[in-house]
Enzyme design. Structure first.
Site, PDB file in Angstrom:
ATOM      1  N   ASN A 147      21.164  16.730   2.378  1.00  0.00           N
ATOM      2  CA  ASN A 147      20.822  15.663   1.432  1.00  0.00           C
ATOM      3  C   ASN A 147      19.313  15.527   1.257  1.00  0.00           C
ATOM      4  O   ASN A 147      18.832  15.243   0.164  1.00  0.00           O
ATOM      5  CB  ASN A 147      21.426  14.328   1.874  1.00  0.00           C
ATOM      6  CG  ASN A 147      21.305  13.292   0.781  1.00  0.00           C
ATOM      7  OD1 ASN A 147      21.629  13.587  -0.379  1.00  0.00           O
ATOM      8  ND2 ASN A 147      20.807  12.127   1.102  1.00  0.00           N
ATOM      9  N   GLY A 171       0.817  -1.210   0.000  1.00  0.00           N
ATOM     10  CA  GLY A 171       0.000   0.000   0.000  1.00  0.00           C
ATOM     11  C   GLY A 171       0.846   1.253   0.000  1.00  0.00           C
ATOM     12  O   GLY A 171       2.075   1.190   0.119  1.00  0.00           O
ATOM     13  N   HIS A 201      11.650  12.220   7.801  1.00  0.00           N
ATOM     14  CA  HIS A 201      12.670  13.137   7.264  1.00  0.00           C
ATOM     15  C   HIS A 201      12.547  13.320   5.743  1.00  0.00           C
ATOM     16  O   HIS A 201      13.176  14.208   5.180  1.00  0.00           O
ATOM     17  CB  HIS A 201      14.084  12.700   7.685  1.00  0.00           C
ATOM     18  CG  HIS A 201      14.670  11.564   6.915  1.00  0.00           C
ATOM     19  ND1 HIS A 201      16.028  11.284   6.915  1.00  0.00           N
ATOM     20  CD2 HIS A 201      14.089  10.620   6.109  1.00  0.00           C
ATOM     21  CE1 HIS A 201      16.250  10.231   6.153  1.00  0.00           C
ATOM     22  NE2 HIS A 201      15.103   9.807   5.658  1.00  0.00           N
TER      23      HIS A 201
END
Lengths: 346, 346
Positions: A303, A236, A256
């Protein structure tokens, strides 16, 4: 820092500017199979033998090996036959493909995907968004659409994440006593390494890996043995599909990836699904409250800018998100390693 | 290294894999002009003010600044107005464009040219040759044809080399007393920063920068003031054209671009042109005799593989090349900085 000597000759700036050379030397020695060959050989080898064994040039290999010696990833001894190279203990444990703690896959993901995204860091800072479009010519709008742009890329990402949990998984799961929770959902659990650590640490638990259908498919085929009866799967999209009832939800390196709005949406869904008395475990790298460090987490937050819609956060920021969703009795545990743990209870 | 603790958690490998993130954070803060804005402002600034001043996103800039604080390239103080950022001393001296010791241009060359070449390090090691073809789609056969593939690239390279000599030039020229040599040729002298250090250190010398016509053109237009009467120019290709008579020839970071055959050819021509009693000064980063270090030089030798036909060498290797050309009384001086000096006499 700041001494007259440093001001006269900026060692720190030279170290920083050499950073990418160091990363690439280590990544390349992994990619070419230097550490694997030396492990398999069981004895020190000459540069020529390694070059021949790996189908590489002798001139390139000699220099690569010497640079690895300088970085203490290899050791060298001078013999009558010339220089002979062998792995250091660190390399044997972490840089060979077959080691249980191998970091090979995350290195390859860094080297071949993240490294190229970071070529466009200046654009990411200017625009405040991820750089898949410039780096790989795919739309930047759906980060996971971009990250999973091919089966091969998805596999590299999953294998890379598994590498991380092979060294950090046990600590984040042992940060709190999770034994009261039997029915656990690992939302976005990918290749399943964290789930495997979990059932090993808590033998009475069952963990369901909830992830996109194509991720689940690959996890079943390549990463999680069918013998592993404590681990099941649920296909899912946790933003658009329902989340089943469970006692504990693990969100490891999920929040994050997303902005505060998306995190609030997801945590509200998790809260609604959660059994009374249950909880949610966030596994993330925590920034200091004043965002002054740790520097690794600051770098990873950059990042997140380059690759996702999210950021790294402080413990207080995660607590606030949890509280907004209804969770209480929030506890934070720093592990001393790269990933930390935050537990909220319903 | 090697303690139980290290073996349990490979800090060194994580540091190395973060190396490229650190490089790119510093390069990007330079590229966006963070250090310049803070120098010009003369007072600490908020993240929002810096983002606005540089036309960058607030979310990206805040994270970039915090990462620079973590790397000690910026300092932050918390005030009633929120976090205010300022340059560290190191950043003021080395990372601002206007500083006499600015490393800005070499950072930009590293960030935008070398970083991309290094994406193909594994190929360079396999094939034993440079990677301009893969990185930039230009032929790998003539390294300087590839490096100077556009006027803009040539300018970036020349400006970058000048940055290096602004911090390392004086030491390599002061390694030996060169005052007996009045007539000096700097072969491949490029942007002229080393020539300028030379006439400043040895006021009785004249230095002729010998370089390709297009390099000389740019050096005259952009780098060396016409007021600088001790510096003159000579347009030519030192492999194919004649080398005029002089008392001293400087070859700074030239031999490391070429294989031993090419080095022998060039040194033989230099020896023939050299006045009796004259000499040749090699300026290079020297490897230890057993090639066990310094690690910076090992990394640069990898870079020579990726970008040139050459390599970094030991003092004994340079001495052997000099002796083969006829030079004698060879003296070696390590400066303790990145570049060292070897003097041979005719």
């Amino acid at each position: 820092m700041g001494s007259t000597e440093d001001l006269d000759y900026p060692q720190i700036i030279m170290q920083y500017s050499n950073g990418f050379l160091i990363s690439k030397v280590m990544f390349t020695a992994c990619e070419l199979g230097v550490f694997d060959l030396l492990l398999e050989s069981g004895k020190p080898l000459s540069s020529d033998a390694i070059a021949a064994g790996l189908g590489a040039s002798t001139m390139g290999m000699k220099r690569l090996l010497d640079a690895c010696v300088g970085l203490k990833l290899l050791a060298v001894e001078m013999t009558q036959e010339g220089a002979l190279y062998r792995n250091t203990e660190i390399s044997n444990i972490y840089l060979t493909k077959s080691s249980p703690k191998s970091q090979y896959h995350i290195m390859m993901y860094y080297s071949n995907t993240v490294y190229l995204c970071w070529q466009y860091l200046a654009d990411a800072v200017r625009e405040g968004r991820n750089q898949y479009e410039r780096a790989f010519g795919v739309s930047s709008k759906d980060p996971f659409g971009a990250m999973y742009r091919s089966d091969e890329e998805m596999l590299k990402f999953m294998a890379g994440q598994n590498s991380v949990w092979s060294i950090c998984g046990r600590d984040v799961l042992a940060a709190f006593d999770l034994s009261p929770f039997r029915q656990i959902y690992d939302l976005g659990g990918g290749g399943g390494a964290l789930a495997q650590e979990c059932v090993s640490l808590y033998p009475n638990s069952t963990v369901t890996i909830y992830d996109l259908p194509k991720v689940v498919q690959v996890a079943k085929e390549q990463f999680v043995s069918p013998e592993e009866h404590q681990i099941t799967f649920h296909e899912g999209d946790f933003f658009n599909d329902s989340i089943p009832e469970a006692e504990l939800y693990i969100l490891s390196k999920i929040l994050h990836d997303w902005d505060d709005d998306k995190c609030r949406q997801l945590l509200a869904k998790v809260y609604n699904a959660c059994k009374p008395g249950g909880g949610v475990l966030l596994v993330e790298s925590l920034l200091n409250e004043d965002k002054s460090g740790p520097v690794e987490t600051q770098l990873y937050s950059m990042n997140m800018l380059v690759q996702t819609e999210g950021k790294e956060r402080t413990a207080a920021e995660y607590s606030k998100l949890l509280e907004a969703a209804g969770f209480g009795v929030i506890r934070v545990k720093r592990t001393g390693k790269l990933y930390d743990a935050v537990l909220g209870r319903k």
